[in-house]
Design an enzyme around this catalytic site. Structure first.
Site, short mmCIF file in Angstrom:
data_model
loop_
_atom_site.label_atom_id
_atom_site.label_comp_id
_atom_site.label_asym_id
_atom_site.label_seq_id
_atom_site.Cartn_x
_atom_site.Cartn_y
_atom_site.Cartn_z
N ASN A 11 0.92 -1.08 0.08
CA ASN A 11 -0.14 0.01 0.00
C ASN A 11 0.78 1.25 0.12
OD1 ASN A 11 -1.69 2.16 0.62
ND2 ASN A 11 -2.39 1.53 2.59
N LYS A 13 0.17 4.05 -0.33
CA LYS A 13 -0.41 5.53 0.00
C LYS A 13 -0.23 6.64 -0.74
CE LYS A 13 -0.35 3.26 4.63
NZ LYS A 13 0.01 3.24 5.87
N HIS A 102 -9.59 0.96 4.52
CA HIS A 102 -8.18 1.19 5.34
C HIS A 102 -8.48 2.06 6.42
CE1 HIS A 102 -4.15 2.64 6.04
NE2 HIS A 102 -3.73 1.29 5.55
N GLU A 104 -6.69 4.60 7.46
CA GLU A 104 -6.58 5.91 7.03
C GLU A 104 -8.02 6.70 6.46
OE1 GLU A 104 -2.96 5.56 5.12
OE2 GLU A 104 -2.03 5.08 7.13
N GLU A 172 -5.31 -5.06 10.49
CA GLU A 172 -4.37 -4.15 10.64
C GLU A 172 -4.68 -3.04 11.70
OE1 GLU A 172 -2.22 -3.06 6.72
OE2 GLU A 172 -4.14 -1.60 6.80
N GLY A 178 2.18 2.24 10.65
CA GLY A 178 3.34 3.49 10.63
C GLY A 178 4.09 3.73 11.90
N SER A 218 3.50 -2.00 10.35
CA SER A 218 4.85 -2.08 10.76
C SER A 218 5.51 -3.57 10.29
CB SER A 218 5.19 -1.64 12.14
OG SER A 218 4.82 -0.33 12.25
P1 PGA Z 1 2.72 0.27 7.49
O1 PGA Z 1 1.30 0.53 7.04
O2 PGA Z 1 3.24 -0.79 6.83
O3 PGA Z 1 3.53 1.59 7.14
O4 PGA Z 1 2.60 0.37 8.94
C1 PGA Z 1 0.46 -0.46 6.88
C2 PGA Z 1 -0.81 -0.12 6.09
O5 PGA Z 1 -1.26 1.13 6.43
O6 PGA Z 1 -1.36 -0.77 5.42
#
Ligand code: PGA
Length: 260
Positions: A11, A13, A102, A104, A172, A178, A218
């Site tokens: 992803n 983003k 997601h 976000e 997730e 993140g 992460s």
């Molecule tokens: P990350 O994000 O690997 O940077 O923690 C995962 C995601 O949002 O799908």
């Protein structure tokens, strides 16, 4: 026996320039060719660039095993929906997957389960394959609400007849996205097993056994082997560490090591 082929999804983003797409795909594809000889077992790779990058990505992955995912899709085929991305156009770009729900989108843009449901319906009507994201916040985990929240997010599947081909679930935990702090393999396994149990109870044993459940939050080359060592972790949805081909390849390589 289940038929769950490990799946590694990226992803991106709102990152990367369009000009970065082709060099990335070339590098990734070269790495994948080497890996598939070494790994000796099957796996799938999906890259989710911004919608603005999908056309370039679509050209760049031609003739490779890499598939593409959009990061969201509109809740209707077309119409007066400024800023939305039509599932029909996503399909037209030879992008078979879409990431929905997601965290976000849920937290920064206030997409609730009702809206995710409408997007899911539109995606499936267009024949897109869906990676549905679920996961709890830290306060929800601390107050023992993880499975309750995940179950609420899964409920939107109830009016449909999903299949192992058109549905992948990504667990997730919001606190792990993140932050550099991944869920432990045991924490991930616990929720993945819950999701698999829910699929069995609501749909069927076959869907439960054959649906891929990815972990996200992460993930990096250093933790992918242990996370994928758990029986219900079938791959990853990777954000930050998917932006460089080397680290994404490292995640895949180490993850597959757990499969012997
Ligand atoms: P990350 O994000 O690997 O940077 O923690 C995962 C995601 O949002 O799908």
């Amino acid at each position: 026996m289940n038929s769950r082929i490990p799946l590694f999804a990226a992803n991106w983003k709102m990152n990367k320039r369009i000009a970065d797409v082709s060099p990335f795909m070339v590098k990734l594809n070269q790495g994948l060719q080497k890996l598939s000889k070494k790994a000796g077992s099957d796996f799938e790779v999906v890259i989710g660039p911004s919608a603005t990058h999908l056309a370039a990505a679509s050209q760049a992955v031609q003739g490779t095993p890499i598939e593409l995912a959009a990061q969201n899709c509109g809740h209707a085929k077309s119409g007066a929906f400024t800023g939305e991305i039509s599932p029909e156009a996503i399909k037209e770009l030879h992008c078979p997957w879409v990431i929905l729900g997601h965290s976000e989108r849920r937290h920064l843009y206030l997409e609730d389960n009702g809206l995710v449901l409408r997007r899911l319906k539109a995606a499936w009507e267009e024949g897109l394959k869906v990676i549905l994201c679920v996961g709890e916040t830290l306060p929800q985990r601390k107050s023992q609400q993880t499975t309750k929240v995940v179950e609420e997010q899964l409920q939107i599947l109830k009016g449909f007849s999903p299949s192992q081909e058109n549905l992948v679930i990504a667990y997730e935990p919001v606190w792990a996205i993140g932050t550099g702090e991944n869920a432990t393999p045991d924490q991930a396994q616990e929720v993945h097993a819950f999701i698999r149990g829910w699929l069995k109870q609501v749909f069927s044993l076959s869907l439960s056994e054959n649906t891929r459940i990815l972990y996200g939050g992460s993930v990096k080359p250093e933790n992918s082997k242990d996370l994928m060592g758990k029986p219900d972790v079938d791959g990853f949805l990777v954000g930050g560490a998917s932006l460089e081909a080397e680290s994404f390849l490292g995640i895949i390589e180490n993850g597959l090591k757990s499969r012997g």
